[in-house]
Design a protein around this motif. Structure first.
Motif: not given
Length: 443
Positions: A118-124, A135-141, A231-238
């Motif tokens: 279980v971990f905190e995440m965000t997506q946009a 291109t369009g992506v879904q960024v997952i923090g 999908y593109m993954y990014m650091g949660l803080e960023q």
């Protein structure tokens, strides 16, 4: 009638004469076994019984093999379909959750048995630009620690590494993206990309979109179209800074040990949270896939149950022939003291023996086949000269996935025994109702 008695004496154990047989006792078992293995000259059905045994064995084995392979494919499909996503998403109902409250919620949820991670995440959803295009992506923090523990990504890197994921200042901050996204943007590990935010800032020239430059630290390829091309993954803080002005939205991604137990886990998570939650499961997000998988399970099990029923027809034929050929013997047994119930048990044991032995043999054969699926597959591919399930087509590792569900194996065993017993009952009942006077009238 007396003239026929010596001819049938071989089929009547001496213990039966003048003695009352015990239910399912030694005498009944002896007669049942003798009738079942009788040779052609004695009017027996040994060959048909052997063929019936083979039919039931193959039907039960096929049912176990196909169901186990289906379970394996289903598990693999779920792993790939939702593998890059979560099995469950939990969000606090608080309108403004704080980082501390989210961390406490995460710790409480993590104590639930059956939760793997279980971990905190965000997506946009947003746009990413390079000199080659947009291109369009879904960024997952996601936090760097959680990203490195994300085996589906970390085990399928094709370029770069996750060592610097979510680290670095300015444009050196590293992100990870799917191979399809990288191809669309024509980038490789070490290149930079510009990520746009839906938020805007005021300027003398009007409102302008907020954007930030990042470095591509890693490129992965799972084999799933959506994960690789979107999908593109990014650091949660960023991600929180770029898309939510640094605020946390309080969303937790939960991964389970067994995704099929999602219904039971929802209530457990809700109880452990101790506060109102918004809960969304992988079935909610993939309703069409979940419905298709469930429908496939039900339909295939019905089909194979029918196959087992069809496989019992030789047993039924064998027992009908056995009763017909042994009508004189039945009459003699009745005249020396055998009851209708005793005759019923004798023929019921004959047919049930075929079903029980055939079912047991099918269980053993089916389980051994599943446990040795890899060498069997390689042998078939060696003979045919072609792969059975090409990895580039099916997205698999090349080995047929197999998952033996022991409750299903027990269900198959019970079904095989039940159907063969029911198929035997009617001929056995008819045998018990044979009138000895009518059977011996013309002898």
């Amino acid at each position: 009638m007396n003239a026929q008695t010596p001819h049938m004496k071989a089929d009547i154990p001496p213990q039966m004469i003048g003695a009352q047989n015990a239910p399912f006792g030694k005498v009944e078992r002896m007669i049942s076994r003798r009738y079942l293995g009788a040779k052609k000259k004695d009017g027996g059905v040994g060959l048909i019984a052997a063929l019936s045994f083979i039919c039931i064995m193959l039907a039960v084995a096929a049912m176990i093999i196909i169901m186990s392979i289906m379970n394996g494919f289903r598990g693999e499909m779920i792993r790939l379909t939702i593998g890059s996503e979560g099995h469950m998403y939990v969000a606090s109902s608080s309108p403004q959750p704080t980082p501390d409250s989210v961390a406490q919620l995460e710790r409480r949820v993590a104590t639930v048995e059956g939760i793997e991670k279980v971990f905190e995440m965000t997506q946009a959803n947003t746009m990413v630009q390079t000199s080659s295009g947009v291109t369009g992506v879904q960024v997952i923090g996601i936090t760097p620690a959680s990203m490195k523990d994300f085996a589906l990504i970390s085990d399928n890197l094709v370029l770069g590494s996750l060592d610097g994921f979510g680290e670095g200042r300015g444009q050196d901050n590293q992100v990870a993206m799917g191979s399809g996204v990288a191809r669309q943007l024509n980038v490789t590990a070490g290149d930079t990309v510009v990520v746009y935010s839906p938020r805007v800032r005021a300027s003398p020239m009007g409102s302008t979109p907020i954007r930030k430059t990042f470095t591509v630290g890693a490129i992965y390829e799972i084999g799933l179209l959506q994960a690789d091309t979107l999908y593109m993954y990014m650091g949660l803080e960023q991600a929180q800074l770029l898309f939510n002005d640094g605020k946390t939205d309080g969303t937790l991604q939960i991964r389970l040990d067994n995704p099929d137990e999602i219904d039971a886990m929802v209530q457990k998570v809700a109880n452990a949270a101790g506060e109102p939650l918004f809960i969304e499961t992988w079935r909610d997000r993939n309703q069409s896939t979940a419905t298709a998988l469930r429908t496939e399970q039900i339909v295939m099990r019905m089909i194979f149950m029918i196959v087992v029923i069809i496989a019992t027809f030789p047993v039924l034929s064998a027992m009908i022939m056995l009763v017909k050929n042994k009508s004189r013997d039945i009459a003699v047994l009745r005249t020396i003291g055998a009851t209708q119930a005793g005759i019923l048990r004798i023929f019921l044991m004959s047919g049930a023996a075929i079903g029980v032995l055939g079912t047991l043999a099918g269980l053993i054969f089916g389980i051994l086949f599943c446990l040795n699926i890899e060498p069997i597959q390689k042998a078939i591919e060696f003979v045919s000269g072609a792969p059975l399930f090409p990895a580039d087509v099916y997205g698999l590792s090349g080995i047929i996935p197999v998952k033996i569900v022991w409750t299903e194996v027990l269900g198959v065993a019970f079904w095989g025994f039940l159907i063969t017993t029911l198929a035997t009952y009617l001929p056995a009942r008819n045998a018990s109702k044979i009138d000895p006077v009518d059977a011996l009238r013309y002898e």
